[in-house]
Design a protein around this motif. Structure first.
Motif, PDB file in Angstrom:
ATOM      1  N   LEU A   1       0.829  -1.214   0.000  1.00  0.00           N
ATOM      2  CA  LEU A   1       0.000   0.000   0.000  1.00  0.00           C
ATOM      3  C   LEU A   1       0.857   1.256   0.000  1.00  0.00           C
ATOM      4  N   GLU A   2       1.945   1.246   0.767  1.00  0.00           N
ATOM      5  CA  GLU A   2       2.813   2.425   0.823  1.00  0.00           C
ATOM      6  C   GLU A   2       3.462   2.693  -0.535  1.00  0.00           C
ATOM      7  N   LEU A   3       3.854   1.636  -1.223  1.00  0.00           N
ATOM      8  CA  LEU A   3       4.443   1.815  -2.550  1.00  0.00           C
ATOM      9  C   LEU A   3       3.422   2.401  -3.529  1.00  0.00           C
TER      10      LEU A   3
ATOM     11  N   LYS B   1       1.188   7.163  -6.470  1.00  0.00           N
ATOM     12  CA  LYS B   1       0.074   8.111  -6.654  1.00  0.00           C
ATOM     13  C   LYS B   1       0.509   9.536  -6.321  1.00  0.00           C
ATOM     14  N   THR B   2       1.248   9.701  -5.246  1.00  0.00           N
ATOM     15  CA  THR B   2       1.695  11.041  -4.859  1.00  0.00           C
ATOM     16  C   THR B   2       2.568  11.665  -5.942  1.00  0.00           C
ATOM     17  N   ARG B   3       3.400  10.838  -6.562  1.00  0.00           N
ATOM     18  CA  ARG B   3       4.267  11.372  -7.620  1.00  0.00           C
ATOM     19  C   ARG B   3       3.464  11.744  -8.859  1.00  0.00           C
TER      20      ARG B   3
ATOM     21  N   LYS C   1     -10.889   5.492  -4.583  1.00  0.00           N
ATOM     22  CA  LYS C   1     -10.851   4.231  -5.322  1.00  0.00           C
ATOM     23  C   LYS C   1      -9.454   3.620  -5.195  1.00  0.00           C
ATOM     24  N   LEU C   2      -9.403   2.319  -5.184  1.00  0.00           N
ATOM     25  CA  LEU C   2      -8.175   1.546  -5.095  1.00  0.00           C
ATOM     26  C   LEU C   2      -7.493   1.742  -3.742  1.00  0.00           C
ATOM     27  N   LEU C   3      -7.104   2.974  -3.439  1.00  0.00           N
ATOM     28  CA  LEU C   3      -6.459   3.299  -2.171  1.00  0.00           C
ATOM     29  C   LEU C   3      -7.390   4.152  -1.335  1.00  0.00           C
ATOM     30  N   LEU C   4      -7.634   3.725  -0.097  1.00  0.00           N
ATOM     31  CA  LEU C   4      -8.453   4.541   0.785  1.00  0.00           C
ATOM     32  C   LEU C   4      -7.705   5.825   1.122  1.00  0.00           C
ATOM     33  N   ASP C   5      -8.432   6.942   1.190  1.00  0.00           N
ATOM     34  CA  ASP C   5      -7.798   8.205   1.569  1.00  0.00           C
ATOM     35  C   ASP C   5      -7.316   8.130   3.011  1.00  0.00           C
TER      36      ASP C   5
END
Length: 517
Positions: free
Chosen positions: A493-495, A500-502, A513-517
């Motif tokens: 999840l961290e990866l 996403k951040t990049r 979606k995909l990753l919870l906020d």
């Protein structure tokens, strides 16, 4: 604008199959519902939407590069996908989370400009293709954003190129699968990807959700068909070569496939295509679901599995035959056994598979049941609308596991759904395992949203505990996001969050979606 689905269900108004006349009797005896129509979707002109709330100046920025619509019909049609919960809300007229505007770009350059502007203004963007998500992938989640834009890719629908020598075709993301197939047909080619949503799904949507299709056993899932991809993110563009293979580090193509619009927007897809060939079918009855699964395991591991394999368990076989109007004949024909349909796009392995099936106790039924399945294979989503009219809970759950764990997972999901009619089929084979696809029917309660939410959570927990994947067909979306960590771990999840951040530093791409906020 291209043709649209109805906002409250599947397909175009009046187009597509409906339940047979005898279905009401079956629903009364099997589910305890009246069988009569007990609800109808709200009319479009009865829907009231919140006024668009875009930041000052953003609309003008977007109108400089794309069409911008804020009429009720455009916003309603792009509010959500086609899951049971999506349709419950749509039928009830609940569109509080509708996008503020629908933006319709014509090319990748316009997509990039819209994403850059929305990132600058902090406005959420939900990419929209065929609208067929059944896991909440199109829900109007705003996250930390005050407004939301639906980015409709329907005009990015061109065939960029077809290379019959290399068997590669390049498409823009918004082209629907039937239109892509039609373009290939003129050159004697065909797609190798046919999901049940085929009539409406887009090439880009399939790639973004790592879709599986009905011929995946023979030709692989969409991720095995994609040889190159281009994607525009708020922070820049990414593209990969359409070369057959590369050892140049981790696959960036794999970052884009299955990213579900959370990193950026796919703007072109290079697909492996095939020479066109018509499918032929054989049907068999097998003693039991688990005995049939064992037969399929041996076919797959011996390299003679069919391109299309669909094994229904006892409940799905019985229910399908009853709804088809052949219940009495079908039960006499199958004798309580399970139906196995095998489809072949070419003759390789067919005779060897037939011999192995017969030795394993399968009884041949001829080609007719297989061709009947082919004729009706896209009917399920259409029939769901009729079932919901009659107060029926109807939804699907899918997962995958190893052959050695298949029975455990199968029984765990059935146990998690007490009081419901649950049928299952295997439709995707691998040397190491297979998928399980459950169809769930029941009588709606007074609170159908809470009812299904409880069942879905119970089934998801059972899948995780039994070692299954949280999804095999349908992607993660919003509905499976709480369970992604169980499959990929905290470091995984961290990866994903770091990527996403990049790509999306403002966090505007398909929030929730995909990753919870």
């Amino acid at each position: 604008m291209r043709r649209e689905q109805v906002f409250w269900g599947w397909g175009e108004p009046g187009a597509g199959p409906s339940l047979p006349e005898h279905a009401g009797e079956i629903l009364r005896s099997e589910l305890g519902v009246s069988g009569e129509v007990v609800s109808r979707p709200v009319e479009l002109d009865a829907i009231a939407l919140p006024a668009p709330a875009l930041p000052a100046g953003l609309r003008e920025r977007m109108e400089a590069v794309a069409e911008v619509r804020d009429d009720v019909e455009a916003r309603v049609l792009r509010s959500r996908g086609k899951s049971y919960l999506d349709l419950l809300a749509s039928r009830a007229g609940d569109f509080a989370s509708a996008p503020d505007v629908v933006v319709i770009p014509r090319d990748a350059r316009a997509v990039a400009a819209v994403l850059h502007a929305c990132s600058e203004y902090g406005v959420a963007v939900v990419p929209f293709g065929g609208g067929t998500s059944v896991v909440g992938g199109l829900a109007g989640e705003r996250g930390r954003c005050a407004a939301l834009v639906s980015l409709d890719l329907g005009r990015l629908d061109k065939v960029v190129s077809i290379d019959p020598w290399s068997l590669i075709a390049v498409f823009e993301p918004g082209i629907r699968l039937p239109e892509a197939d039609a373009a290939l047909r003129a050159q004697g080619l065909m797609l190798s990807h046919v999901p049940q949503s085929y009539e409406w799904a887009t090439v880009g949507g399939c790639a973004a959700t790592r879709s599986a299709g009905q011929t995946s056993t023979g030709h692989g899932r969409i991720d095995e068909q994609v040889v190159g991809v281009a994607c525009v993110a708020p922070s820049g563009a990414l593209s990969t070569l359409d070369a057959p293979a590369s050892a140049a580090g981790p696959s960036l193509r794999e970052l884009v496939l299955g990213s579900e619009g959370t990193l950026g927007v796919i703007t072109s897809v290079a697909l492996r295509v095939r020479r066109r060939v018509e499918a032929s079918y054989d049907a068999w009855s097998v003693e039991s679901f688990l005995a049939g699964a064992e037969l399929l395991r041996t076919l797959e591991q011996d390299g003679i599995a069919p391109d299309i394999a669909r094994l229904s368990d006892e409940e799905e076989t019985r229910t399908s035959l009853a709804l088809a109007g052949t219940g009495t004949v079908g039960r006499r024909l199958l004798g309580g056994r399970c139906l196995l349909v095998c489809g072949w796009q070419g003759a390789t392995g067919r005779a060897s598979a037939a011999r192995k099936l017969v030795r394993g106790g399968a009884l041949p039924l001829g080609p007719s049941p297989g061709h009947a399945w082919e004729k009706s294979r896209f009917a399920g989503p259409h029939l769901r609308d009729d079932l919901m009219d009659r107060g029926v809970l109807v939804e699907t759950i899918e997962t995958a596991t190893t052959w050695s764990n298949l029975e455990r997972l199968y029984r765990a999901v059935l146990a998690a759904l007490p009081g419901l009619h649950v049928g299952c089929h295997i439709s995707h084979l691998y040397p190491t395992g297979a998928s399980l696809y459950f169809t769930v029917l029941g009588a709606q309660s007074d609170d159908p949203v809470a009812q299904w939410g409880a069942f879905k959570a119970a089934a998801s927990r059972a899948i995780v505990a039994a070692g299954g994947t949280i999804t095999h067909h349908h992607a993660v979306g919003r509905d499976h996001a709480p369970y992604l960590g169980d499959e990929v771990g905290e470091l995984g999840l961290e990866l994903l969050r770091a990527v996403k951040t990049r790509c999306d530093p403002a966090g505007v791409m398909n929030p929730g979606k995909l990753l919870l906020d």
